[in-house]
Design an enzyme around this catalytic site. Structure first.
Site, PDB file in Angstrom:
ATOM      1  N   HIS A   1       0.782  -1.116   0.177  1.00 44.95           N
ATOM      2  CA  HIS A   1       0.148   0.159   0.035  1.00 44.95           C
ATOM      3  C   HIS A   1       0.948   1.357   0.044  1.00 44.95           C
ATOM      4  O   HIS A   1       0.291   2.303  -0.163  1.00 44.95           O
ATOM      5  CB  HIS A   1      -0.981   0.052   1.415  1.00 44.95           C
ATOM      6  CG  HIS A   1      -0.453   0.324   2.368  1.00 44.95           C
ATOM      7  ND1 HIS A   1      -0.061   1.560   2.981  1.00 44.95           N
ATOM      8  CD2 HIS A   1       0.380  -0.586   3.426  1.00 44.95           C
ATOM      9  CE1 HIS A   1       0.514   1.494   4.187  1.00 44.95           C
ATOM     10  NE2 HIS A   1       1.005   0.266   4.503  1.00 44.95           N
TER      11      HIS A   1
HETATM   12  N1  UDP Z   1      -4.769  -5.259   7.972  1.00 42.57           N
HETATM   13  C1  UDP Z   1      -6.143  -5.914   7.901  1.00 42.57           C
HETATM   14  N2  UDP Z   1      -6.570  -6.263   6.817  1.00 42.57           N
HETATM   15  C2  UDP Z   1      -5.911  -6.493   5.525  1.00 42.57           C
HETATM   16  C3  UDP Z   1      -4.356  -5.876   5.592  1.00 42.57           C
HETATM   17  C4  UDP Z   1      -3.981  -5.398   6.647  1.00 42.57           C
HETATM   18  O1  UDP Z   1      -6.845  -5.674   8.984  1.00 42.57           O
HETATM   19  O2  UDP Z   1      -6.272  -6.773   4.567  1.00 42.57           O
HETATM   20  C5  UDP Z   1      -4.079  -5.045   9.212  1.00 42.57           C
HETATM   21  C6  UDP Z   1      -2.908  -5.391   9.414  1.00 42.57           C
HETATM   22  O3  UDP Z   1      -2.966  -6.912  10.232  1.00 42.57           O
HETATM   23  C7  UDP Z   1      -2.355  -4.511  10.599  1.00 42.57           C
HETATM   24  C8  UDP Z   1      -2.738  -3.205   9.947  1.00 42.57           C
HETATM   25  O4  UDP Z   1      -3.577  -3.460   8.950  1.00 42.57           O
HETATM   26  O5  UDP Z   1      -2.991  -4.713  11.774  1.00 42.57           O
HETATM   27  C9  UDP Z   1      -1.794  -2.562   9.160  1.00 42.57           C
HETATM   28  O6  UDP Z   1      -2.072  -1.310   8.573  1.00 42.57           O
HETATM   29  P1  UDP Z   1      -1.549  -0.925   7.110  1.00 42.57           P
HETATM   30  O7  UDP Z   1      -0.903  -2.015   6.254  1.00 42.57           O
HETATM   31  O8  UDP Z   1      -2.866  -0.313   6.387  1.00 42.57           O
HETATM   32  O9  UDP Z   1      -0.742   0.247   7.712  1.00 42.57           O
HETATM   33  P2  UDP Z   1       0.985   0.395   8.309  1.00 42.57           P
HETATM   34  O10 UDP Z   1       0.943  -0.618   9.306  1.00 42.57           O
HETATM   35  O11 UDP Z   1       1.802   0.163   7.010  1.00 42.57           O
HETATM   36  O12 UDP Z   1       1.012   1.799   8.670  1.00 42.57           O
END
Ligand code: UDP
Length: 374
Positions: A211
């Site tokens: 993402h």
């Molecule tokens: N996550 C989720 N569904 C998905 C993909 C990720 O619930 O289809 C969760 C994942 O398990 C984690 C969080 O989203 O808890 C991570 O968020 P994201 O990857 O959007 O952002 P980042 O952590 O990179 O800031």
């Protein structure tokens, strides 16, 4: 203490779900949702699944350019903060909602508390890096998840108000871990995915998420699409839970994925954790998914050139590798970390050995906020 919490994106809803129970009873909490993520898959499902309260204020500021979005949030937050007059404004992570919350509060002279302070990629071309640097330098309470984050802040001259508290997301993952251990959860996930025809077996698939803004540039989209297509195989597909923003770019650029890369809609929190636990390996550019894979013990390839979570890599005993978008490297690492002939037994061992303890971050943050002088 009267605290306004500002959230807006999927990971912020997840972090708020970890923290709010610890705040309740000790502080009064006003919950503000900027609406940076607004749809069912990226926001609605988390409110229900994680028992989040209905927001006291919803700004509905999704979409637009970086500037338009941030400006909309600033304009929306100011009257709310003026009316609520909180003792602290709490922001999480590194998104535009973090930046807007911190800036709107600081301009009104309200103290800011930043959860996940001190993370650095040292790459100012990343919007997240700009957001977190600004939020840190405006904050009175800086809740650092790792010793490296504390050291990063010290090297920028920020020492006052820094608390090493651990990782909030570990607290929530620990709470959920008992509910994902049984591989029968994979049947529920097949239903959640509708009529995708997927049959999910423990160790019989790779789980991927992509993402980051940097991975939405055309050349990079082609590179990660080639990487995922290369490591996917009949009998061991890649399940790519695709963020809607990434899907738009993939479709606009007409990038083709191999037949064993199965694109699915984003999943709920527990399903995401369960797919990580039962996968042969995880491939991701997400900070949250990277750490969750580490806590669950699943091999993880980080599809970025760098990571802010250096401890997760260092403490993974070689199970987490930063491979960037190098398909050859990814394929070689997977052969070592998740060999095809052993991935079923390795996944079963992992699930039965799962014993994840909370980090205690939620309690530490709630306690630190009892002291107004940080
Ligand atoms: N996550 C989720 N569904 C998905 C993909 C990720 O619930 O289809 C969760 C994942 O398990 C984690 C969080 O989203 O808890 C991570 O968020 P994201 O990857 O959007 O952002 P980042 O952590 O990179 O800031």
């Amino acid at each position: 203490m009267r605290i306004v919490s500002v959230v807006g994106t999927r990971p912020q809803l997840i972090k708020a779900a970890a923290l709010l129970p610890a705040l309740h009873g000790r502080h009064s909490d006003v919950f503000v949702d900027t609406g940076q993520h607004w749809d069912e898959q990226m926001a609605g499902v988390f409110f229900r699944e994680l028992d989040l309260p209905r927001p006291d204020h919803s700004l509905g500021v999704g979409g637009g350019s970086q500037a338009q979005q941030t400006a909309g949030m600033l304009a929306g937050l100011e009257p709310i903060l003026l009316a609520e007059r909180p003792d602290a404004v709490l922001v999480y992570g590194d998104t535009n909602s973090t930046l807007a919350g911190a800036l709107a509060a600081a301009k009104l002279g309200l103290p800011v508390a930043h959860v996940e302070a001190g993370l650095r990629s040292f790459d100012r071309s990343m919007p997240e890096e700009i957001n977190r640097v600004v939020a840190d330098h405006l904050s009175r309470w800086l809740f650092a998840p790792t010793p490296t984050a504390v050291a990063n802040l010290a090297s920028e001259g920020v020492r006052d108000g820094v608390h090493l508290v651990g990782d909030l997301m570990q607290d929530l993952a620990a709470r959920a871990s008992a509910t994902i251990r049984d591989p029968a959860i994979l049947r529920n996930i097949e239903s959640e995915l509708g009529d995708s025809g997927l049959a999910l077996r423990p160790g019989g698939f790779l789980f991927a998420t992509i993402h980051r803004a940097e991975n939405r540039e055309t050349a990079r989209v082609r590179a990660w699409a080639a990487l995922l297509s290369r490591v996917a195989a009949p009998g061991r597909p890649v399940i790519l839970a695709l963020h809607p923003g990434t899907r738009v770019v993939l479709e606009r650029e007409s990038v083709q994925l191999g037949p064993d890369v199965r694109v699915v809609d984003p999943l709920g929190y527990r399903s995401s954790l369960a797919l990580q636990l039962h996968a042969a390996a995880v491939l991701t550019d997400s900070g949250g998914v990277q750490r969750e894979a580490a806590w669950l013990g699943t091999p993880c390839l980080v599809l970025r050139g760098t990571t802010e979570w250096v401890e997760a890599v260092a403490e993974s005993a070689g199970r987490m590798v930063v491979v960037g978008l190098d398909a050859d490297r990814a394929a070689t690492e997977l052969e070592g970390l998740a060999p095809r002939d052993r991935s079923v037994s390795l996944a079963a061992q992992r699930a039965s050995a799962l014993a994840l303890a909370p980090s205690g971050a939620a309690e530490s943050i709630a306690t630190a906020l009892e002291s107004p002088d940080a």
